[in-house]
Design a protein around this motif. Structure first.
Motif, PDB file in Angstrom:
ATOM      1  N   MET A 161      -9.762  -3.181  -9.353  1.00  0.00           N
ATOM      2  CA  MET A 161     -10.195  -2.798  -8.015  1.00  0.00           C
ATOM      3  C   MET A 161      -9.111  -1.953  -7.348  1.00  0.00           C
ATOM      4  O   MET A 161      -7.966  -2.403  -7.205  1.00  0.00           O
ATOM      5  N   ILE A 162      -9.454  -0.744  -6.973  1.00  0.00           N
ATOM      6  CA  ILE A 162      -8.503   0.144  -6.320  1.00  0.00           C
ATOM      7  C   ILE A 162      -8.596  -0.035  -4.809  1.00  0.00           C
ATOM      8  O   ILE A 162      -9.694   0.012  -4.235  1.00  0.00           O
ATOM      9  N   ASP A 163      -7.459  -0.247  -4.172  1.00  0.00           N
ATOM     10  CA  ASP A 163      -7.394  -0.394  -2.721  1.00  0.00           C
ATOM     11  C   ASP A 163      -6.713   0.826  -2.122  1.00  0.00           C
ATOM     12  O   ASP A 163      -5.735   1.350  -2.681  1.00  0.00           O
ATOM     13  N   TYR A 164      -7.219   1.273  -0.967  1.00  0.00           N
ATOM     14  CA  TYR A 164      -6.605   2.354  -0.213  1.00  0.00           C
ATOM     15  C   TYR A 164      -5.981   1.738   1.027  1.00  0.00           C
ATOM     16  O   TYR A 164      -6.620   0.939   1.721  1.00  0.00           O
ATOM     17  N   ARG A 165      -4.764   2.133   1.334  1.00  0.00           N
ATOM     18  CA  ARG A 165      -4.090   1.520   2.481  1.00  0.00           C
ATOM     19  C   ARG A 165      -2.921   2.385   2.934  1.00  0.00           C
ATOM     20  O   ARG A 165      -2.532   3.345   2.265  1.00  0.00           O
ATOM     21  N   GLN A 166      -2.364   1.994   4.091  1.00  0.00           N
ATOM     22  CA  GLN A 166      -1.168   2.654   4.594  1.00  0.00           C
ATOM     23  C   GLN A 166       0.002   2.355   3.657  1.00  0.00           C
ATOM     24  O   GLN A 166       0.139   1.238   3.154  1.00  0.00           O
ATOM     25  N   ALA A 167       0.829   3.349   3.438  1.00  0.00           N
ATOM     26  CA  ALA A 167       1.987   3.183   2.565  1.00  0.00           C
ATOM     27  C   ALA A 167       3.166   2.588   3.333  1.00  0.00           C
ATOM     28  O   ALA A 167       3.314   2.796   4.535  1.00  0.00           O
ATOM     29  N   THR A 168       3.992   1.855   2.628  1.00  0.00           N
ATOM     30  CA  THR A 168       5.239   1.376   3.203  1.00  0.00           C
ATOM     31  C   THR A 168       6.270   2.497   3.126  1.00  0.00           C
ATOM     32  O   THR A 168       6.066   3.518   2.457  1.00  0.00           O
ATOM     33  N   ARG A 169       7.388   2.272   3.781  1.00  0.00           N
ATOM     34  CA  ARG A 169       8.450   3.289   3.758  1.00  0.00           C
ATOM     35  C   ARG A 169       8.943   3.519   2.322  1.00  0.00           C
ATOM     36  O   ARG A 169       9.150   4.667   1.911  1.00  0.00           O
ATOM     37  N   ASN A 170       9.115   2.467   1.558  1.00  0.00           N
ATOM     38  CA  ASN A 170       9.571   2.637   0.175  1.00  0.00           C
ATOM     39  C   ASN A 170       8.531   3.349  -0.672  1.00  0.00           C
ATOM     40  O   ASN A 170       8.870   4.127  -1.584  1.00  0.00           O
ATOM     41  N   GLU A 171       7.258   3.085  -0.400  1.00  0.00           N
ATOM     42  CA  GLU A 171       6.193   3.773  -1.145  1.00  0.00           C
ATOM     43  C   GLU A 171       6.149   5.247  -0.786  1.00  0.00           C
ATOM     44  O   GLU A 171       5.818   6.091  -1.638  1.00  0.00           O
ATOM     45  N   PHE A 172       6.495   5.576   0.451  1.00  0.00           N
ATOM     46  CA  PHE A 172       6.574   6.990   0.800  1.00  0.00           C
ATOM     47  C   PHE A 172       7.737   7.658   0.077  1.00  0.00           C
ATOM     48  O   PHE A 172       7.650   8.814  -0.338  1.00  0.00           O
ATOM     49  N   ASN A 173       8.840   6.920  -0.096  1.00  0.00           N
ATOM     50  CA  ASN A 173       9.933   7.458  -0.911  1.00  0.00           C
ATOM     51  C   ASN A 173       9.444   7.794  -2.312  1.00  0.00           C
ATOM     52  O   ASN A 173       9.847   8.805  -2.905  1.00  0.00           O
ATOM     53  N   LEU A 174       8.558   6.942  -2.859  1.00  0.00           N
ATOM     54  CA  LEU A 174       7.985   7.208  -4.172  1.00  0.00           C
ATOM     55  C   LEU A 174       7.175   8.496  -4.144  1.00  0.00           C
ATOM     56  O   LEU A 174       7.251   9.309  -5.085  1.00  0.00           O
ATOM     57  N   ALA A 175       6.415   8.715  -3.060  1.00  0.00           N
ATOM     58  CA  ALA A 175       5.631   9.944  -2.941  1.00  0.00           C
ATOM     59  C   ALA A 175       6.534  11.173  -2.961  1.00  0.00           C
ATOM     60  O   ALA A 175       6.212  12.189  -3.584  1.00  0.00           O
ATOM     61  N   VAL A 176       7.666  11.080  -2.294  1.00  0.00           N
ATOM     62  CA  VAL A 176       8.604  12.203  -2.268  1.00  0.00           C
ATOM     63  C   VAL A 176       9.174  12.442  -3.667  1.00  0.00           C
ATOM     64  O   VAL A 176       9.335  13.593  -4.097  1.00  0.00           O
ATOM     65  N   GLU A 177       9.459  11.361  -4.395  1.00  0.00           N
ATOM     66  CA  GLU A 177       9.956  11.521  -5.762  1.00  0.00           C
ATOM     67  C   GLU A 177       8.896  12.151  -6.656  1.00  0.00           C
ATOM     68  O   GLU A 177       9.207  12.998  -7.507  1.00  0.00           O
ATOM     69  N   TRP A 178       7.660  11.736  -6.486  1.00  0.00           N
ATOM     70  CA  TRP A 178       6.586  12.354  -7.261  1.00  0.00           C
ATOM     71  C   TRP A 178       6.466  13.842  -6.917  1.00  0.00           C
ATOM     72  O   TRP A 178       6.232  14.674  -7.793  1.00  0.00           O
TER      73      TRP A 178
END
Length: 282
Positions: free
Chosen positions: A1-18
């Motif tokens: 099951m895929i969930d969509y949600r607000q990202a945490t600050r650390n998860e946003f860091n992951l987005a920047v790395e990606w």
């Protein structure tokens, strides 16, 4: 099951790395400044406790939104994950804005047909131009932006960006490793520019100016600050003077995005926009 949600600050860091892995070359302070601009504007798709896709749905008040950072983990592409997540992002951002408020995005060229099916209309191309900075004579009318009142800078920026973003500007101008200038003539602000350190080289943005001469003076001040280093300028192709400026200083196209809008296309003075601020937040 895929969930969509607000990202945490650390998860946003992951987005920047990606984003860095995709070759988007983030600025060294982009993550902190982007997050401060709208901490609720970064989202992710999660499956079994792992982030599998990222995106931004940043808003400027309730009048304008911007979508970016759309990345699906490479090993999961081609399975429809991105499509469903993207539509959820679009609709979620629409719910955060006034009815019929426009949403902008800079999407890679190959994805234009997909974005068009989602209701986005092509406006023009923004081109990333790359070159080696040169030392140029300095004009005495160019002054550090932090010497000017923020309200003066914010008002000038709003005339070109289209929407108020004073808190973003405050951080953008003062970030570490950057150089920000304005051009004053007869007591009036005639242009602004910022150059910031990135993982590779330095990016210029924004570069707004009343005319081509003002733009060149600001460009020369910014590039002289990092003379001999790699620079990037993201120009709107619908401003011939911006295209000419890049050509005159030996910059070559290395990447590009399609500026697209959902809803009405804002009326902006593109003839005075020589460098957009970012592909990620507009």
């Amino acid at each position: 099951m895929i969930d969509y949600r607000q990202a945490t600050r650390n998860e946003f860091n992951l987005a920047v790395e990606w984003a860095a892995a995709e070759g988007w070359n983030p600025g060294l302070d982009d993550a902190d400044i982007f997050w401060e601009t709208d901490p609720t504007g970064f989202v992710c798709a999660e499956n079994d406790g792992e982030v599998i896709a990222t995106g931004s749905i940043v808003r400027y008040g309730q009048d304008f939104g911007f979508m970016g950072f759309f990345i699906v983990r490479p090993d999961l592409r081609g399975q429809g994950i991105g499509r469903d997540f993207w539509y959820w992002r679009r609709d979620t951002l629409r719910s955060r804005l006034k009815p019929n408020a426009p949403i902008g995005m800079d999407g890679v060229f190959d994805m234009q047909p997909f974005y068009a099916r989602g209701g986005f209309e092509f406006a023009h191309r923004n081109l990333r131009m790359q070159g080696i900075s040169q030392q140029s004579p300095q004009d005495t009318h160019v002054v550090p932006l932090d010497k000017l009142p923020l309200q003066t800078i914010a008002s000038y920026d709003q005339r070109h960006f289209g929407y108020a973003r004073p808190e973003f500007l405050k951080s953008w101008i003062r970030q570490k490793g950057n150089f920000a200038v304005g051009l004053i003539n007869e007591g009036q602000l005639k242009g602004i520019g910022v150059i910031r350190a990135c993982r590779q080289g330095h990016k210029i943005g924004p570069l707004f100016a009343d005319d081509a001469d003002c733009a060149e003076q600001i460009f020369c001040a910014l590039t002289s600050h990092v003379a001999g280093q790699t620079i990037y300028l993201d120009i709107p192709e619908n401003n011939p003077a911006a295209v000419q400026l890049a050509a005159e200083y030996g910059l070559e196209e290395v990447f590009g995005c399609a500026r697209m809008y959902h809803g009405s296309i804002p009326t902006l003075p593109w003839e005075k926009i020589y460098g957009i601020t970012t592909f990620e937040l507009g």
